[in-house]
Design an enzyme around this catalytic site. Structure first.
Site, short mmCIF file in Angstrom:
data_model
loop_
_atom_site.label_atom_id
_atom_site.label_comp_id
_atom_site.label_asym_id
_atom_site.label_seq_id
_atom_site.Cartn_x
_atom_site.Cartn_y
_atom_site.Cartn_z
CD GLU A 138 12.67 3.94 8.54
OE1 GLU A 138 12.61 4.88 9.37
OE2 GLU A 138 12.63 4.11 7.31
CD GLU A 168 9.61 12.32 12.05
OE1 GLU A 168 8.58 11.71 12.39
OE2 GLU A 168 10.55 11.80 11.46
CE LYS A 214 -1.90 2.85 2.84
NZ LYS A 214 -1.83 4.10 2.09
#
Lengths: 534, 496
Positions: free
Chosen positions: B263, B394, B187
């Protein structure tokens, strides 16, 4: 040095290919001469290839020998000349080593990324695939092996080998190692330098691939001495290698004889590694020359007298076919040939009958003829030697079931030969015959066959034929040999390591194991100041 | 902006449907979603919107291909051959793939042509060469038994990839899974689905059998969630945010306990020591923070600078930042394209505001740029403190946070004071500093005097909440393998 006796043997083939032929081996063209009819051979078929390269390959150029000398390479079907080939000697070895040294010390090969090296190896494999038929023709012509065997088994294995090692080039990883104290330790796996490689005549191309593939993947440069009986195919493929982008000097090929070119390579002070496939006798000389010169490490793949053990529960028809292939493949010129066929007493008589019948059906003839299973032996020396062993077998009281003589009147063809009632102390049971001579021995129990199988200075390979798991496990572990094939033989995947115990040699070729032959390991140890952990 | 150049790359978009069992098909619902060119804010194409039922179909195809198809059954070398062909086709279609990446994700075209796309064919070749090097072990056992391990492909795997490196992430996940002999459903991110479909088409052309590689485009909460919770998927691997990583792991645990590889995000430190070469340090800081417009999980969003070099470095950084050209991804002089979409663009701008409000000093940039498109100036904050939001979260944009430090120990302590542990950079020529800091930082990748160097042979993956499992390297194949031990008694063995 006994260059003319470089009788190495290796017999690559896919077992599935062998197994496929079980049960319908006689279904080939009826126009082909079976050996027992011993009809005269017709005119040799003209091989579909031109001889383009007969010179030495040094620093990317085809050059004459420094002496200007040449030697003839002969057609084993007739004993007549195929071509005169430049005859390398010590001076040519010096030139080749110096080219290889320069290519290693200053050239791009060990310095380019492994990815680039792998691309060149892959391109080379593609080019060989494209020219497969001509290359196979050269191989069959020079060696006498069936053309269909060269195209069907050997060229595909050659290509596979190079693709396999192309994949290793960028996966050569060292380790980081936990130290006892505040030190950081890493191992660098570095190419060893200039590798000297000497290959035999029985599988000129396959041996080329086993040696050159890993050596080049690791970033080494090479001086290769081919066998004087079969110098042609290596020169042809080396040309393609350069087309694929191999820098000059990385692969140098010196055709010539063992006592001259071979010995010069082995004693050379600037060669960092030797790898040899050939006879045990020559292997000893090579190891000695390495020891006397610069102590270069040596990989040796030498002779064998490999047992093929047929247990009482074996399917006899399958065992007969496999034992036949294990011995007769490549005219019996395989270092790992199953040359001692041990058969359990309960199936012995049936086995002999069928082994004899199978040998009688073996199709001998011109290697370029379709359907031929067996061509001529490589040269007159081998031919004479084999016939001598056959006489010795008869003289020592073994039963000659079939064969035993030359086939036809021209060239070096020998009838597929089967001996039964062979005793362990007969020469035909102890020496490497390297020809189409099957020697069948009887045994009673498993401990006996283990002892007798291991009672040989060789330890290259073994075949075990049984359906019993415990028997298979016991024999696999008890046999002192570098390869044990269970219910198969001559399975030569690129990833399967191959090499000998005892006097069959040192080291392993193919697989990940072969990389070790061409790498130096450097430990880098750095003191750590107040490390967070060790 | 170089409109001519851009127009020459506006492509006829060939693939917009789901790729299931070797065919491009509409979604069952017939729904589509728009993918937008972030340089122009215009719609590039309407893409089939996959949902749970489409994932079911894809899994069925993958399951069939795994249980009965050739892919896990052919020798590794045959898989490798087909994968090498796949790599060759990528090389042959380099320009088109690069252009798709630039249009769909705002990535700099020259980078795609020269670096990103060549790297993916290299990745595939690496794993092609690995397919015939998957070895189990024979085991030394402690009594009269013989044992060996078989490394078997895990089965059907679900691969969920992000939008920041659409092709590279696609290959990073697929290549080792293909080498292992698995079948898969990918996906891709809804922001940048085009290259995945294009790659699927090349994979088919290369000879990867139908059902082995399926691509379901769509959204995370529908298609992505269906993959993570599917009862017939054996392993799921995600590259994405830590937030989504948590959802994937939860879904895996409440469904069939499929194995998970994650990850995720990062807040990676770059540590510049006094002895560093100022020029090199400034270049690395800019590269680390601004490459791919800061849309990289490993980007150096915290730059720790030792006080002795600080002033010199700041001066250099500002000088160099001025030459960092933001513009049309197709312009060869461009170093930075637009952020991937409006949402990201607004989020980055809101972090910049937050930084200002919290008292960080804006040294450079800080504003949107260009008339249209999601362009943001390269932005540098100084006087950032560890507790500010811009130092903790982030940002995923071209925003560098400069922080000063005194001692090595302090730098290590502050660098590690984060929930993340993806990567770190060290700039120094002092061997002891380099060694000490590399062992002390809790992160999966340490770059010394370099940054953003990825290599197929070099495993990559995070510590702490940056995830677990590795991409790249032979380690990454392990994720797609299961170990089976086979044990049998042996009798009368001459050795054990």
């Amino acid at each position: 040095m006994a260059a003319r006796r470089i009788t190495s043997l290796l017999s690559p083939s896919y077992a599935p290919a062998l197994l496929r032929s079980i049960g319908h081996c006689s279904g080939k063209s009826t126009s082909i001469t079976r050996f027992s009819t011993a009809a005269a051979l017709e005119e040799p078929i003209t091989p579909p290839v031109n001889i383009e390269h007969t010179k030495l390959l040094i620093n990317g150029q085809f050059v004459d020998a420094a002496s200007g000398k040449t030697f003839p390479t002969l057609d084993p079907r007739t004993g007549l000349l195929i071509a005169d080939v430049a005859e390398g000697d010590a001076e040519d070895i010096n030139r080749a080593v110096s080219a290889a040294r320069k290519a290693f010390d200053e050239g791009p090969w060990p310095r380019m990324t492994a990815y680039e090296r792998s691309r060149i190896l892959l391109r080379f494999a593609d080019l060989v695939e494209k020219h497969a038929e001509e290359i196979a023709a050269l191989e069959a012509w020079d060696n006498g092996k069936p053309y269909e065997q060269a195209t069907g088994d050997e060229i595909p294995l050659f290509i596979r080998l190079f693709r396999y090692y192309a994949g290793w080039a960028d996966k050569i990883h060292g380790l980081t190692i936990q130290a006892d104290g505040p030190h950081q330790v890493q191992t660098l796996h570095e190419p060893i330098g200039v590798a000297g490689q000497i290959i035999p005549w029985n599988f000129p191309l396959l041996m080329f691939s086993w040696k050159i593939g890993p050596a080049l993947a690791c970033g080494n440069t090479v001086v290769l001495k081919t066998a004087e009986q079969t110098p042609l195919s290596a020169l042809y493929v080396a040309k393609l290698f350069h087309e694929a982008g191999l820098p000059p000097g990385v692969l140098n090929i010196v055709s010539g004889y063992g006592p001259t070119a071979g010995a010069a390579l082995c004693s050379h002070m600037d060669v960092d590694k030797l790898s040899f496939t050939g006879s045990t006798e020559t292997g000893k000389i090579i190891l000695e020359l390495a020891a006397r010169s610069n102590l270069k490490p040596v990989t040796l793949e030498l002779g064998g007298k490999s047992p093929f053990i047929v247990c009482e529960d074996a399917n006899v028809d399958e065992a007969v076919e496999l034992a036949h292939a294990a011995l007769f493949y490549n005219q019996g010129q395989c270092c790992c040939a199953g040359s001692r066929t041990f058969v359990h007493e309960r199936v012995y008589d049936e086995f002999i009958e069928k082994a004899k019948a199978r040998a009688l059906k073996r199709v001998v003839g011109d290697p370029f003829q379709k359907g031929v299973e067996q061509g001529p032996q490589v040269d007159s020396e081998q031919f004479d030697k084999i016939l001598k062993y056959i006489r010795s077998g008869i003289d020592s009281g073994a039963t000659l079931e079939t064969g035993g003589q030359r086939f036809g009147s021209n060239g070096y063809y020998i009838q597929p030969t089967v001996f039964s009632n062979v005793q362990d102390d007969m020469l035909i049971a102890t020496d490497e015959i390297f020809g189409p001579v099957q020697t069948i021995l009887k045994f009673k129990d498993i401990n006996e066959v283990i002892r007798r199988s291991n009672a040989s200075p060789y330890g290259l390979a073994a075949g075990v034929f049984t359906q019993n798991l415990d028997t298979a496990n016991t024999l696999s572990r008890a046999l002192k040999a570098g390869t044990v094939w269970v219910n198969c033989f001559d399975v030569f995947d690129a990833a399967i390591p191959f090499g000998g115990y005892k006097m069959s040699g040192h080291g392993r070729e193919k697989g990940v194991y072969s990389l070790n032959n061409y790498l130096q390991v450097k430990a880098v140890v750095t003191r750590l100041k107040n490390p967070a952990w060790l | 902006m170089a409109d001519g150049k851009r127009n020459s790359h506006i492509l006829n978009i060939k693939f917009t449907k789901l790729f299931i069992n070797g065919d491009f098909v509409d979604s069952i619902s017939g729904k589509t979603f728009e993918t937008i060119d972030p340089s122009t804010e215009e719609v590039i194409a309407k893409i089939a919107e996959g949902d749970k039922e489409d994932v079911d179909l894809a899994v069925k195809a993958a399951r069939q291909a795994f249980d009965h198809g050739s892919w896990p059954r052919i020798p590794g070398c045959e898989r490798g051959k087909i994968m090498n062909k796949f790599a060759d086709l990528i090389d042959e279609n380099l320009e088109e793939l690069a252009a798709l990446e630039s249009i769909d994700a705002g990535k700099v075209f020259s980078f795609e042509i020269n670096v990103d796309i060549p790297a993916i064919s290299k990745d595939i070749r690496y794993f092609a060469g690995a397919a015939d090097k998957i070895h189990g072990k024979t085991l030394k056992l402690s009594s009269e038994f013989q044992g060996y391990t078989l490394s078997e492909p895990v089965g059907v795997v679900g691969l969920i990839t992000p939008w920041n490196f659409p092709s590279a992430m696609f290959v990073l996940k697929c290549a080792p899974a293909l080498a292992a002999g698995c079948t898969m459903i990918v996906k891709p991110a809804e922001q940048a689905p085009l290259s995945a479909l294009y790659l699927a088409h090349l994979a088919k052309q290369a000879g990867i059998p139908d059902g082995v590689l399926n691509v379901v485009t769509g959204f995370g909460h529908t298609a992505g969630s269906a993959i993570a919770s599917h009862m017939d998927i054996d392993c799921v691997s995600l590259t994405g945010s830590t937030k989504v990583g948590r959802l994937v792991m939860q879904a895996a645990s409440t469904s069939n306990l499929k194995t998970v590889s994650l990850e995720l995000g990062g807040k990676s430190p770059l540590l510049i020591f006094d002895d560093a070469d100022v020029d090199q340090a400034a270049d690395l800081a800019l590269l680390g923070s601004l490459a791919n417009k800061g849309e990289i999980c490993v980007c150096t969003s915290r730059v720790f600078v030792q006080e002795g070099i600080y002033d010199k470095l700041v001066e250099k950084l500002v000088d160099k930042a001025k030459t960092w050209i933001v513009g049309d991804p197709f312009d060869p002089s461009t170093r930075q394209g637009p952020q991937v979409d409006k949402k990201q663009y607004e989020q980055v701008l809101s972090y910049i505001d937050q930084g200002k409000k919290e008292g960080a000093s804006l040294l450079f940039g800080g504003k949107p740029c260009g008339g249209k498109g999601y362009y943001i100036e390269p932005t540098i904050f100084e006087n950032v403190t560890d507790d500010m939001v811009i130092a903790k979260e982030e940002i995923f944009g071209p925003v560098m946070c400069l922080m000063k430090f005194k001692t090595i120990e302090e730098a290590i302590g502050r660098a590690n004071a984060t929930a993340y542990g993806l990567a770190a950079g060290i700039v120094t020529n002092d061997l002891n500093i380099a060694n000490k800091v590399s062992r002390s930082i809790r992160a999966g990748m340490i770059w010394i005097n370099c940054y953003h160097y990825f290599d197929p042979g070099c495993p990559f993956g995070g510590y702490k909440m940056s995830g677990f499992g590795k991409d790249h390297g032979m380690e990454s194949i392990e994720m797609y393998l299961r170990t089976k031990s086979v044990v049998t008694p042996i009798y009368n063995s001459p050795w054990l």
